[in-house]
Design an enzyme around this catalytic site. Structure first.
Site, mmCIF file in Angstrom:
data_model
loop_
_atom_site.group_PDB
_atom_site.id
_atom_site.type_symbol
_atom_site.label_atom_id
_atom_site.label_comp_id
_atom_site.label_asym_id
_atom_site.label_seq_id
_atom_site.Cartn_x
_atom_site.Cartn_y
_atom_site.Cartn_z
ATOM 1 N N ALA A 77 31.684 37.347 41.441
ATOM 2 C CA ALA A 77 32.320 38.678 41.173
ATOM 3 C C ALA A 77 32.335 39.483 41.945
ATOM 4 O O ALA A 77 31.346 39.662 43.101
ATOM 5 C CB ALA A 77 31.273 38.823 39.909
ATOM 6 N N ASN A 78 33.438 40.365 42.124
ATOM 7 C CA ASN A 78 33.411 41.668 42.840
ATOM 8 C C ASN A 78 33.854 41.288 44.515
ATOM 9 O O ASN A 78 33.736 41.917 45.343
ATOM 10 C CB ASN A 78 32.306 42.448 42.885
ATOM 11 N N CYS A 79 34.242 39.731 44.370
ATOM 12 C CA CYS A 79 34.873 39.505 45.704
ATOM 13 C C CYS A 79 36.287 39.501 45.634
ATOM 14 O O CYS A 79 36.921 38.771 44.723
ATOM 15 C CB CYS A 79 34.399 38.275 46.202
ATOM 16 N N LEU A 80 36.941 40.009 46.413
ATOM 17 C CA LEU A 80 38.456 40.038 46.433
ATOM 18 C C LEU A 80 38.918 38.853 47.120
ATOM 19 O O LEU A 80 38.484 38.153 47.752
ATOM 20 C CB LEU A 80 38.999 41.243 47.167
ATOM 21 N N LYS A 94 33.979 31.560 41.923
ATOM 22 C CA LYS A 94 34.273 32.639 42.923
ATOM 23 C C LYS A 94 33.306 33.788 42.594
ATOM 24 O O LYS A 94 33.182 34.117 41.543
ATOM 25 C CB LYS A 94 35.754 33.222 42.922
#
Length: 117
Positions: A114-117, A112
């Site tokens: 980084a910085n993706c919710l 996933k």
């Protein structure tokens, strides 16, 4: 490289591929085009040439930078690799609706971003 414990398995070509709770590969070396197609089918997607083009660029990005890109770097890198017409958020959203960076990374067998919710 294991990202976390398996919460479920995807059956692909007679073998079980471990997925984490969000559907990302537990072992990135399990990725293949068959795995990508099986993951896409789970989401009701059929991968066309345009999808594969982005998936390959994503895999190149990961090999070069050892991370899956969040949306802005993804758009910029796609533009550099495939041209300005494809390096646009709207283009990626039509191919990978919802969260293009997360969805495309998952299908490309990457962690996933980084910085993706």
């Amino acid at each position: 490289m294991a990202s976390s414990e398996a919460s479920r398995y995807l059956s692909v070509a007679g073998r079980q591929v471990a997925l984490d709770p969000e559907g990302y590969l537990v072992d990135l070396s399990d990725w293949s085009q068959d795995v990508a197609q099986a993951l896409a089918a789970e989401e009701g997607m059929c991968l066309e040439a345009e999808h594969w083009e982005v998936i390959e660029v994503l895999r190149t990005f990961y090999q070069r930078f050892e991370s899956a890109p969040p949306m802005r770097p993804l758009v910029k890198f796609i533009g550099q690799q495939l041209g300005a017409d494809k390096g646009r958020s709207i283009y990626l959203m039509t191919l990978f609706p919802g969260s293009p960076a997360k969805r495309a990374a998952r299908l490309a067998g990457l962690p996933k971003p980084a910085n993706c919710l």
